[in-house]
Scaffold this motif. Structure first.
Motif, PDB file in Angstrom:
ATOM      1  N   GLN A  33       0.689  -1.344  -0.028  1.00 34.64           N
ATOM      2  CA  GLN A  33       0.070  -0.541  -0.022  1.00 34.64           C
ATOM      3  C   GLN A  33       1.486   1.026  -0.205  1.00 34.64           C
ATOM      4  O   GLN A  33       1.775   0.912   0.480  1.00 34.64           O
ATOM      5  CB  GLN A  33      -0.924  -0.098   0.929  1.00 34.64           C
ATOM      6  CG  GLN A  33      -2.011  -0.903   1.308  1.00 34.64           C
ATOM      7  CD  GLN A  33      -3.163  -1.165   2.670  1.00 34.64           C
ATOM      8  OE1 GLN A  33      -3.070  -0.432   3.266  1.00 34.64           O
ATOM      9  NE2 GLN A  33      -2.542  -2.725   3.036  1.00 34.64           N
ATOM     10  N   TYR A  96      -1.762  -9.828   7.828  1.00 37.52           N
ATOM     11  CA  TYR A  96      -2.012  -7.819   7.331  1.00 37.52           C
ATOM     12  C   TYR A  96      -2.028  -6.359   8.403  1.00 37.52           C
ATOM     13  O   TYR A  96      -2.767  -6.410   7.962  1.00 37.52           O
ATOM     14  CB  TYR A  96      -3.936  -8.234   6.914  1.00 37.52           C
ATOM     15  CG  TYR A  96      -4.370  -9.418   6.109  1.00 37.52           C
ATOM     16  CD1 TYR A  96      -4.337 -10.891   6.082  1.00 37.52           C
ATOM     17  CD2 TYR A  96      -3.593  -9.307   4.688  1.00 37.52           C
ATOM     18  CE1 TYR A  96      -4.627 -11.909   5.167  1.00 37.52           C
ATOM     19  CE2 TYR A  96      -4.252  -9.985   3.459  1.00 37.52           C
ATOM     20  CZ  TYR A  96      -4.424 -11.329   3.698  1.00 37.52           C
ATOM     21  OH  TYR A  96      -4.848 -12.354   3.205  1.00 37.52           O
ATOM     22  N   ILE A  97      -0.864  -6.480   8.736  1.00 43.15           N
ATOM     23  CA  ILE A  97      -0.818  -5.565   9.437  1.00 43.15           C
ATOM     24  C   ILE A  97       0.112  -4.772   8.607  1.00 43.15           C
ATOM     25  O   ILE A  97       1.003  -5.491   8.719  1.00 43.15           O
ATOM     26  CB  ILE A  97       0.329  -6.602  10.832  1.00 43.15           C
ATOM     27  CG1 ILE A  97      -0.816  -6.920  11.514  1.00 43.15           C
ATOM     28  CG2 ILE A  97       0.021  -4.869  11.983  1.00 43.15           C
ATOM     29  CD1 ILE A  97      -0.403  -7.582  12.599  1.00 43.15           C
ATOM     30  N   PRO A  98       0.075  -4.041   8.561  1.00 39.53           N
ATOM     31  CA  PRO A  98       0.897  -2.809   7.369  1.00 39.53           C
ATOM     32  C   PRO A  98       2.300  -2.556   8.053  1.00 39.53           C
ATOM     33  O   PRO A  98       2.860  -1.997   9.634  1.00 39.53           O
ATOM     34  CB  PRO A  98       0.046  -1.403   7.662  1.00 39.53           C
ATOM     35  CG  PRO A  98      -1.760  -1.995   7.978  1.00 39.53           C
ATOM     36  CD  PRO A  98      -1.456  -2.888   8.653  1.00 39.53           C
ATOM     37  N   THR A  99       3.156  -3.049   7.447  1.00 48.29           N
ATOM     38  CA  THR A  99       4.615  -2.710   7.561  1.00 48.29           C
ATOM     39  C   THR A  99       4.714  -1.433   7.269  1.00 48.29           C
ATOM     40  O   THR A  99       5.353  -1.513   5.907  1.00 48.29           O
ATOM     41  CB  THR A  99       5.051  -3.952   7.850  1.00 48.29           C
ATOM     42  OG1 THR A  99       4.845  -5.236   8.790  1.00 48.29           O
ATOM     43  CG2 THR A  99       7.283  -3.154   8.604  1.00 48.29           C
ATOM     44  N   PHE A 100       5.472  -0.408   7.105  1.00 49.76           N
ATOM     45  CA  PHE A 100       5.872   0.752   7.125  1.00 49.76           C
ATOM     46  C   PHE A 100       7.350   1.090   7.047  1.00 49.76           C
ATOM     47  O   PHE A 100       8.199   0.473   8.008  1.00 49.76           O
ATOM     48  CB  PHE A 100       5.386   2.575   7.060  1.00 49.76           C
ATOM     49  CG  PHE A 100       3.736   2.065   7.572  1.00 49.76           C
ATOM     50  CD1 PHE A 100       2.693   1.423   8.330  1.00 49.76           C
ATOM     51  CD2 PHE A 100       2.805   2.891   6.512  1.00 49.76           C
ATOM     52  CE1 PHE A 100       1.305   1.555   8.502  1.00 49.76           C
ATOM     53  CE2 PHE A 100       2.365   3.394   6.418  1.00 49.76           C
ATOM     54  CZ  PHE A 100       1.117   2.455   7.703  1.00 49.76           C
TER      55      PHE A 100
ATOM     56  N   TYR B  33      -4.666  -0.031  15.579  1.00 52.37           N
ATOM     57  CA  TYR B  33      -3.047  -0.552  15.983  1.00 52.37           C
ATOM     58  C   TYR B  33      -2.658   1.355  16.558  1.00 52.37           C
ATOM     59  O   TYR B  33      -3.114   1.929  16.226  1.00 52.37           O
ATOM     60  CB  TYR B  33      -2.082  -0.363  14.289  1.00 52.37           C
ATOM     61  CG  TYR B  33      -2.749  -1.398  13.542  1.00 52.37           C
ATOM     62  CD1 TYR B  33      -3.697  -0.768  12.236  1.00 52.37           C
ATOM     63  CD2 TYR B  33      -2.246  -2.361  12.993  1.00 52.37           C
ATOM     64  CE1 TYR B  33      -4.341  -2.141  11.664  1.00 52.37           C
ATOM     65  CE2 TYR B  33      -2.817  -3.278  12.524  1.00 52.37           C
ATOM     66  CZ  TYR B  33      -4.084  -3.447  11.736  1.00 52.37           C
ATOM     67  OH  TYR B  33      -4.749  -3.913  10.645  1.00 52.37           O
ATOM     68  N   TYR B  35       1.030   2.951  16.417  1.00 55.36           N
ATOM     69  CA  TYR B  35       2.410   3.194  15.969  1.00 55.36           C
ATOM     70  C   TYR B  35       2.822   4.290  16.406  1.00 55.36           C
ATOM     71  O   TYR B  35       2.447   5.644  16.634  1.00 55.36           O
ATOM     72  CB  TYR B  35       2.533   4.132  14.244  1.00 55.36           C
ATOM     73  CG  TYR B  35       1.920   2.725  13.697  1.00 55.36           C
ATOM     74  CD1 TYR B  35       0.965   1.912  12.724  1.00 55.36           C
ATOM     75  CD2 TYR B  35       2.396   1.809  12.734  1.00 55.36           C
ATOM     76  CE1 TYR B  35       0.366   1.551  12.268  1.00 55.36           C
ATOM     77  CE2 TYR B  35       2.267   0.468  11.875  1.00 55.36           C
ATOM     78  CZ  TYR B  35       1.157   0.620  11.018  1.00 55.36           C
ATOM     79  OH  TYR B  35       0.653  -0.561  10.634  1.00 55.36           O
ATOM     80  N   LEU B  43       7.510   4.546  10.505  1.00 57.28           N
ATOM     81  CA  LEU B  43       6.222   4.314  11.128  1.00 57.28           C
ATOM     82  C   LEU B  43       6.931   3.167  12.262  1.00 57.28           C
ATOM     83  O   LEU B  43       6.899   2.074  11.440  1.00 57.28           O
ATOM     84  CB  LEU B  43       4.744   4.472  10.745  1.00 57.28           C
ATOM     85  CG  LEU B  43       4.296   5.119  10.948  1.00 57.28           C
ATOM     86  CD1 LEU B  43       4.736   6.075   9.927  1.00 57.28           C
ATOM     87  CD2 LEU B  43       2.368   4.980  10.453  1.00 57.28           C
ATOM     88  N   ASP B  96      -9.366  -6.130   8.339  1.00 59.12           N
ATOM     89  CA  ASP B  96      -8.724  -6.647   9.278  1.00 59.12           C
ATOM     90  C   ASP B  96      -8.638  -8.452   8.719  1.00 59.12           C
ATOM     91  O   ASP B  96      -9.087  -8.734   8.892  1.00 59.12           O
ATOM     92  CB  ASP B  96      -8.699  -7.081  10.238  1.00 59.12           C
ATOM     93  CG  ASP B  96      -8.021  -8.697  11.083  1.00 59.12           C
ATOM     94  OD1 ASP B  96      -8.222  -9.131  12.332  1.00 59.12           O
ATOM     95  OD2 ASP B  96      -6.765  -8.548  10.472  1.00 59.12           O
TER      96      ASP B  96
END
Lengths: 110, 115
Positions: A33, A96-100, B33, B35, B43, B96
């Motif tokens: 994304q 499905y956890i967004p990692t940036f 979440y 961050y 992040l 999710d």
């Protein structure tokens, strides 16, 4: 750990030019994304591309994904001063956890 | 208006104090979440929750705690054990599950400063 790494870290262009940002990642993904962040604000989702897709368009945005090279690019065509912001890629694997990544800072000069 | 709301926008903490950052969403999202954003580091994930009454540590959970008693709320407490809490904190939510709605929606952030 940060999955994606954007390149370049900073980009400065004139209004009307195209802006291209790249993202490389290390492990397999379900989707990638792109987000935009104006200074001091939250992130806004721009576009999502799934691992079985190669290219997506949304208005002036074009995203490509090359899973063999583990890389993606975001192209903003005909940039405007209002496009000035930081742009982040985020990868999502099985959870499905967004990692940036660290982001690309784009400045568009009027 | 559907969205995700963080409060306060600015927060000042004295050394040794615990502070709680609020995050509320009315999007009916299952996942939420937290961050942390520092200059030049992007992040980093602190905690996440994919269902009520359950949450998991992210990459930098030490010195933080969370709760998820209601689907719409996911408060973050920055404890005195967090040695360098000055940062911009972002809360996000998502549906999710695989499908068109897996993108995350973000609040406007809370800027925490230790004084």
């Amino acid at each position: 750990s940060q999955q994606g790494e954007e390149d370049p870290q900073a980009l400065s262009i004139q209004e009307g030019e195209n802006a291209t940002m790249n993202c490389s990642y290390k492990t397999s993904i379900n989707n990638l994304q792109w987000y935009r962040q104006n200074s001091g604000r939250g992130l806004v989702h721009l576009i999502l591309i799934r691992s079985n897709e190669r290219e997506k368009h949304s208005g002036r945005l074009r995203v490509t994904l090359d899973t063999s090279k583990k890389s993606s690019s975001l192209l903003i065509t005909a940039s405007r001063a209002a496009d000035t912001a930081s742009y982040f890629c985020a990868t999502a694997g099985g959870s499905y956890i967004p990692t940036f990544g660290r982001g690309t800072s784009l400045i568009v000069h009027p | 208006d559907g969205g995700i709301t963080q409060s306060p926008k600015y927060l000042f903490r004295k050394e040794g104090q615990n502070v709680t950052l609020s995050c509320e969403q009315n999007l009916n999202h299952d996942a939420m979440y937290w961050y942390r954003q520092d200059p030049g580091q992007g992040l980093r994930l602190i905690y996440y929750s994919q269902i009520v009454n359950d949450f998991q540590k992210g990459d930098i959970a030490e010195g933080y705690s969370v709760s998820r008693e209601k689907k719409e709320s996911f408060p973050l407490t920055v404890t005195s054990a967090q040695k360098n809490p000055t940062a911009f904190y972002l809360c996000a939510s998502s549906i999710d599950r695989e499908g068109p709605g897996t993108e995350a929606f973000f609040g406007q952030g809370t800027r925490l400063t230790v004084v």
